[in-house]
Scaffold this active site. Structure first.
Site, short mmCIF file in Angstrom:
data_model
loop_
_atom_site.label_atom_id
_atom_site.label_comp_id
_atom_site.label_asym_id
_atom_site.label_seq_id
_atom_site.Cartn_x
_atom_site.Cartn_y
_atom_site.Cartn_z
N ASP A 16 0.85 -1.17 0.00
CA ASP A 16 0.00 0.00 0.00
C ASP A 16 0.90 1.24 0.00
O ASP A 16 2.06 1.17 0.39
CB ASP A 16 -0.89 -0.04 1.24
CG ASP A 16 -1.69 1.21 1.42
OD1 ASP A 16 -2.37 1.63 0.45
OD2 ASP A 16 -1.65 1.79 2.52
N ASP A 18 -0.15 5.03 0.91
CA ASP A 18 -0.36 6.01 1.98
C ASP A 18 -0.56 5.31 3.32
O ASP A 18 -1.40 4.42 3.46
CB ASP A 18 -1.59 6.87 1.66
CG ASP A 18 -1.48 7.58 0.32
OD1 ASP A 18 -0.35 7.77 -0.16
OD2 ASP A 18 -2.53 7.93 -0.25
N ASP A 24 0.16 9.23 5.60
CA ASP A 24 -1.16 9.44 5.01
C ASP A 24 -1.63 10.84 5.35
O ASP A 24 -2.01 11.13 6.48
CB ASP A 24 -2.15 8.40 5.54
CG ASP A 24 -3.45 8.42 4.74
OD1 ASP A 24 -3.82 9.51 4.25
OD2 ASP A 24 -4.09 7.37 4.62
N CYS A 104 -16.14 -0.33 -9.66
CA CYS A 104 -15.14 -0.74 -10.64
C CYS A 104 -14.61 -2.12 -10.29
O CYS A 104 -14.90 -2.66 -9.21
CB CYS A 104 -13.99 0.27 -10.67
SG CYS A 104 -13.02 0.25 -9.15
MG LIG Z 1 -3.10 3.11 3.33
ZN LIG Z 2 -10.98 1.04 -9.74
#
Ligand SMILES: [Mg+2]
Ligand SMILES: [Zn+2]
Length: 203
Positions: A16, A18, A24, A104
């Site tokens: 990941d 952030d 973050d 999505c």
């Molecule tokens: Mg994160």
């Molecule tokens: Zn997406």
């Protein structure tokens, strides 16, 4: 997914962005806003000796109009370039720019990007890891047949109570790297055997 279906592939760590690699601070619109955790570079240097490294990030601020896709890509490229300057090779950045209401196919925790990476880079997801500070990152790992490691940096402490099932919890990315490479450093829950959690470098 059956991990044995990928025999012959190489293991990866999906990171990941952030709250995991960098602080973050909400939707980042420019590289000037990027602040790396000091543990990030040394941890990734260690991990890349045994794992291909990728970034997987949800940037729903794009879909919400908080930043443009170009700004998100600019920040992603900066993160990759800074890491490269320090000897860390990120093979690809997978970025979902949608908001959850768009439904999505690529938003975490859907495994779309991990499956794509597995095909494109011949990865063994069963020996791979996802590291992140949101329960979605752990669910992403589960959905792809990989192992998730939950960090207490970023939003980790805020969302910790939302975790379900056996989850490996570590203080930060350095402790996550320790856990992957040596099996130590977890502060959380799991008491799974080495085999069950898919460690790839038993020593
Ligand atoms: Mg994160
Ligand atoms: Zn997406």
């Amino acid at each position: 997914m059956n991990p044995t279906s990928d025999v012959g592939g190489v293991p990866a760590v999906f990171l990941d962005r952030d709250g995991t690699l960098i602080e973050d601070r909400g939707s980042l619109r420019s590289p000037a806003q990027v602040v790396f955790y000091e543990e990030t570079v040394p941890s990734l240097r260690r991990l890349q000796k045994g794992f291909r490294l990728f970034i997987v990030t949800n940037q729903s601020g794009v879909g919400k109009g908080e930043l443009t896709l170009e700004e998100a890509r600019w920040v992603n490229a900066h993160v990759v370039e800074r890491l490269r300057e320090h000897g860390v090779d990120i093979l690809a950045v997978y970025c979902c720019p949608h908001q959850r209401s768009d439904h999505c196919a690529c938003i975490k925790p859907l495994p779309h990007f991990l499956l794509q990476a597995a095909r494109d880079y011949r990865l063994d997801l069963g020996r791979s890891f996802v590291i992140g500070d949101h329960p979605h990152d752990v669910e992403l790992a589960r959905n792809a047949g990989a192992t998730g490691i939950y960090l207490l940096t970023g939003h980790g402490r805020k969302h910790q109570t939302e975790l379900s099932g056996n989850v490996i919890v570590t203080a930060n990315i350095q402790a996550a790297a320790d856990w992957i490479l040596t099996g130590t450093g977890a502060v959380g829950i799991p008491l799974l055997s080495t085999k069950e959690v898919g460690r790839s470098n038993p020593m």
